[in-house]
Design a protein around this motif. Structure first.
Motif, mmCIF file in Angstrom:
data_model
loop_
_atom_site.group_PDB
_atom_site.id
_atom_site.type_symbol
_atom_site.label_atom_id
_atom_site.label_comp_id
_atom_site.label_asym_id
_atom_site.label_seq_id
_atom_site.Cartn_x
_atom_site.Cartn_y
_atom_site.Cartn_z
ATOM 1 N N ILE A 1 -2.895 6.156 -1.993
ATOM 2 C CA ILE A 1 -4.331 6.101 -1.810
ATOM 3 C C ILE A 1 -4.986 6.467 -3.140
ATOM 4 N N PRO A 2 -5.889 5.633 -3.650
ATOM 5 C CA PRO A 2 -6.476 5.927 -4.960
ATOM 6 C C PRO A 2 -7.353 7.174 -4.941
ATOM 7 N N MET B 1 0.851 -1.193 0.000
ATOM 8 C CA MET B 1 0.000 0.000 0.000
ATOM 9 C C MET B 1 0.876 1.228 0.000
ATOM 10 N N ASP B 2 1.112 1.781 -1.183
ATOM 11 C CA ASP B 2 1.993 2.938 -1.222
ATOM 12 C C ASP B 2 1.296 4.197 -1.703
ATOM 13 N N THR C 1 -10.922 8.006 -0.547
ATOM 14 C CA THR C 1 -11.383 7.277 0.627
ATOM 15 C C THR C 1 -10.166 6.837 1.427
ATOM 16 N N ILE C 2 -10.045 7.377 2.622
ATOM 17 C CA ILE C 2 -8.897 7.009 3.457
ATOM 18 C C ILE C 2 -9.283 5.849 4.353
#
Lengths: 131, 131
Positions: A4-5, A1-2, A16-17
């Protein structure tokens, strides 16, 4: 996970965090988001924090930074989906997120953006057209 | 991180998968999503997997299950944002996600849903109204 989309929805962007934000991830998000606002000419940014059970001062500051950066790029930021417990804790900690607009959920946030931003070519914030 | 947030956008639901799905998380998502479809009378579900760099057989099966469950609840599922490398790997592994509709990004997925689902009271998939 590098990273956030960032999802594009018409003239707005949705983030969306879901994960704990560490320094690098927050910086990457700021970079990605500002580039994306500029690239697509976004008029608003929705940040959903409904899955965050803790919002500490670092996240609060990151949200404030994102809102400020978006503002100078002429895009409005709305933070949506804050859990009630998070709101209580934030205020008890003396952090009232000044300068950050909030909405109960993504629908209301989108509604706010639709009514408060000027979208070229359409009065509708989500008409699915490519602009 | 014990659940993936489900965002309501008009008659559709949006799920952004950002983390590796283990068994429990996938089951929770299925439960949450089916309850939510039923509660709000959702007509479509968008699942964004743009941040997944690997889609293994477990995730593929989970997506297929979600699509099937949604279908029996009369909601259509569209998987959006698949990375090119993921598509290559999936096909090379012999997984072509049968029965799952895909779209390049969330805008196109939403556009597909708007055109292919019957939404009561409005022809618009995202009019921000509470229905």
């Amino acid at each position: 996970m590098d990273r956030i989309p960032i999802l594009r929805m018409g003239p707005f962007l949705l983030v969306t965090i879901q994960v704990d934000m560490h320094d690098k991830l927050a910086l990457t998000l700021q970079d990605d988001l500002t580039s994306r606002i500029s690239d697509v000419g976004a008029r608003g940014v929705l940040i959903d924090i409904s899955s965050l059970e803790i919002v500490d001062s670092f996240i609060g500051r990151t949200l404030a930074n994102i809102a400020s950066m978006s503002r100078v790029l002429d895009a409005e930021t709305v933070v949506v989906g804050m859990q009630p417990a998070v709101a209580i804790t934030l205020v008890e900690l003396g952090m009232s997120l000044p300068g950050i607009r909030t909405a109960l959920n993504v629908e209301l946030g989108m509604e706010y953006l639709r009514q408060n931003t000027i979208v070229e070519g359409s009065g509708d914030g989500w008409d699915g057209s490519e602009d």
